[in-house]
Scaffold this motif. Structure first.
Motif, PDB file in Angstrom:
ATOM      1  N   ALA A 126      79.777  41.028  51.355  1.00  0.00           N
ATOM      2  CA  ALA A 126      80.713  40.917  50.230  1.00  0.00           C
ATOM      3  C   ALA A 126      82.146  41.219  50.682  1.00  0.00           C
ATOM      4  O   ALA A 126      83.081  40.536  50.274  1.00  0.00           O
ATOM      5  CB  ALA A 126      80.307  41.862  49.111  1.00  0.00           C
ATOM      6  N   ALA A 127      82.305  42.217  51.527  1.00  0.00           N
ATOM      7  CA  ALA A 127      83.638  42.545  52.036  1.00  0.00           C
ATOM      8  C   ALA A 127      84.170  41.408  52.907  1.00  0.00           C
ATOM      9  O   ALA A 127      85.363  41.067  52.847  1.00  0.00           O
ATOM     10  CB  ALA A 127      83.590  43.844  52.824  1.00  0.00           C
ATOM     11  N   TRP A 128      83.308  40.805  53.682  1.00  0.00           N
ATOM     12  CA  TRP A 128      83.703  39.702  54.551  1.00  0.00           C
ATOM     13  C   TRP A 128      84.158  38.494  53.708  1.00  0.00           C
ATOM     14  O   TRP A 128      85.155  37.851  54.019  1.00  0.00           O
ATOM     15  CB  TRP A 128      82.550  39.309  55.458  1.00  0.00           C
ATOM     16  N   GLU A 129      83.410  38.192  52.653  1.00  0.00           N
ATOM     17  CA  GLU A 129      83.772  37.068  51.805  1.00  0.00           C
ATOM     18  C   GLU A 129      85.078  37.310  51.067  1.00  0.00           C
ATOM     19  O   GLU A 129      85.846  36.376  50.832  1.00  0.00           O
ATOM     20  CB  GLU A 129      82.634  36.785  50.803  1.00  0.00           C
ATOM     21  N   ARG A 130      85.357  38.546  50.701  1.00  0.00           N
ATOM     22  CA  ARG A 130      86.642  38.856  50.041  1.00  0.00           C
ATOM     23  C   ARG A 130      87.813  38.672  50.972  1.00  0.00           C
ATOM     24  O   ARG A 130      88.868  38.181  50.555  1.00  0.00           O
ATOM     25  CB  ARG A 130      86.641  40.297  49.523  1.00  0.00           C
ATOM     26  N   THR A 131      87.669  39.087  52.214  1.00  0.00           N
ATOM     27  CA  THR A 131      88.780  38.943  53.169  1.00  0.00           C
ATOM     28  C   THR A 131      88.955  37.495  53.590  1.00  0.00           C
ATOM     29  O   THR A 131      90.043  37.085  53.953  1.00  0.00           O
ATOM     30  CB  THR A 131      88.573  39.816  54.401  1.00  0.00           C
ATOM     31  N   ALA A 132      87.866  36.712  53.549  1.00  0.00           N
ATOM     32  CA  ALA A 132      87.947  35.306  53.962  1.00  0.00           C
ATOM     33  C   ALA A 132      88.638  34.452  52.906  1.00  0.00           C
ATOM     34  O   ALA A 132      89.197  33.410  53.225  1.00  0.00           O
ATOM     35  CB  ALA A 132      86.553  34.758  54.240  1.00  0.00           C
ATOM     36  N   THR A 133      88.609  34.870  51.650  1.00  0.00           N
ATOM     37  CA  THR A 133      89.232  34.044  50.607  1.00  0.00           C
ATOM     38  C   THR A 133      90.627  34.440  50.306  1.00  0.00           C
ATOM     39  O   THR A 133      91.233  35.331  50.638  1.00  0.00           O
ATOM     40  CB  THR A 133      88.428  34.137  49.279  1.00  0.00           C
TER      41      THR A 133
END
Length: 133
Positions: A126-133
């Motif tokens: 979830a943290a990775w997806e937030r930083t990717a967007t």
């Protein structure tokens, strides 16, 4: 009649003698358990739990849960299912696989470790997806 009374007296005497020889040993055991038992149990249980947690968390078999989750997601994406359904099903498969593999490696404690490792992976994702967007 006297033979019956005599045998009852003999049985009571034998039981009394037997209880006198056993009773001090039981008292000593109970006293030792009350004074030192909890410490000994905590010491060995702590080591055992620690070893089980370390063995399960370091198990490469938990990677199979990620592989199962990924394969489920890919399969459902190719069958053009709903995106939310795909995510829920794949996460459920990953969760179930983590619990099952953890339990197989470390028993009930391992199942808890499997859930913890799965949850940690979900938080990182979830943290990775937030930083990717």
């Amino acid at each position: 009649m006297t033979t019956q009374k005599r045998s009852i007296v003999d049985m009571n005497t034998n039981g009394l003698i037997e209880s006198l020889t056993v009773l001090p040993a039981r008292q000593m055991a109970r006293r030792w358990i009350r004074t030192k038992g909890a410490k000994v149990v905590a010491q060995y249980a702590g080591k055992s739990v620690g070893k089980t947690v370390a063995r399960t968390a370091a198990s490469p078999y938990l990677l199979l849960a990620d592989a199962a989750e990924f394969a489920t997601r890919e399969f459902m994406d190719r069958s053009q299912e709903d995106t939310q359904l795909t995510q829920r099903v794949s996460k459920g498969v990953g969760f179930g696989a983590s619990v099952g593999i953890g339990a197989a490696v470390g028993g009930p404690i391992g199942a808890g470790v499997g859930v913890t490792v799965w949850a940690l992976g979900e938080v990182i994702e979830a943290a990775w997806e937030r930083t990717a967007t």
